[in-house]
Design a protein around this motif. Sequence first.
Motif, short mmCIF file in Angstrom:
data_model
loop_
_atom_site.label_atom_id
_atom_site.label_comp_id
_atom_site.label_asym_id
_atom_site.label_seq_id
_atom_site.Cartn_x
_atom_site.Cartn_y
_atom_site.Cartn_z
N SER A 7 7.04 6.00 21.54
CA SER A 7 7.30 5.39 20.19
C SER A 7 6.33 4.42 19.82
N CYS A 10 4.56 -0.04 15.68
CA CYS A 10 4.31 -0.18 14.29
C CYS A 10 5.53 0.32 13.23
N THR A 11 5.82 -0.79 12.38
CA THR A 11 6.86 -0.81 11.52
C THR A 11 6.37 -0.93 10.02
N PRO A 12 7.26 -0.44 9.16
CA PRO A 12 6.75 -0.50 7.71
C PRO A 12 6.40 -2.05 7.28
N CYS A 15 3.30 -3.69 9.28
CA CYS A 15 2.08 -3.09 9.21
C CYS A 15 1.66 -2.62 7.71
N CYS A 166 -0.02 2.80 12.69
CA CYS A 166 -0.55 2.29 11.36
C CYS A 166 -1.96 2.67 11.18
N GLY A 210 7.46 4.26 11.84
CA GLY A 210 8.86 3.57 11.88
C GLY A 210 10.11 4.35 11.39
N ASP A 211 10.76 3.50 10.57
CA ASP A 211 11.81 4.02 9.85
C ASP A 211 11.54 4.31 8.24
N ASP A 212 10.16 4.19 8.12
CA ASP A 212 9.76 4.59 6.82
C ASP A 212 10.22 5.92 6.52
#
Length: 267
Positions: A7, A10-12, A15, A166, A210-212
């Motif tokens: 994993s 990077c997350t929404p 980033c 990202c 991520g959870d995008d």
Amino acid sequence: MSVWLPSAPCTPGACLERTGAATAVPRAVLRLLAVTAVLLAGIALLPAGRWIPAGVVRWWCRAVVRASGVRVRVSGATAPVGGVLLVANHISWLDIPLLAAVRPARMLAKSEIRRWPVAGRLTARSGALFIERDRLRALPDTVARITDALAGGAAVAVFPEGSTWCGRAQGHFHRAVFQAALDAGVPVQPVSLRYRLAGGGPSTAAAYIGDDSLPASVWRVVSARGLTAEVEVPAPIAPGSHPDRRSLARAAQSLACDGRTGEHATG
């Protein structure tokens, strides 16, 4: 959980760009409709896929990206014919048609993609090889299936980072899939993927991390203005030039993530 379930950090929220020029909503809607139409046309033609020339497939893959309002800039070498392992860094759902535009290939995809609307069906019917990333015991069988496909003269496309990043940060290329290239005795073709703004600076607008959600990512892309996808193709790594999968993975990552070549724009 398997060690083959990498994993990215990077997350929404951390980033993704929150500012910048966006196209008008009507134009974004038209782009979304155009992307859907191009994808559906591809699905309709899949039963005749083996008879469709590779050049037409590459044109269609670029059409998917162009329909979303993203300019494509390609540079570098021509991918080898015959069996070849294509590897690239992974940022976006757009990476899939961009990599296929370099050379049509069987995609190694995470099993979750089967559940994606439209794109999941398209990927499954294209002959993709799916990997269950949460089952380490399934990995040897997956590598064996990749080896068989490569030895049979097919191109197989893989994102060895195992997760999307990202674009401003990147992961490490995992070694397992490179064993298939060694066992089959075929070249490895690295490909570098980047997304940039109209002024040339890096952009995270295309990132799917991520959870995008996929719909949110697609809307962000079709709403962006002046987004360019850069596809750089270094010279392939010849079979036998590296003694083991560790050194082969490092060489491929260096070329995909650091290599630069001359370029030309299309679309």
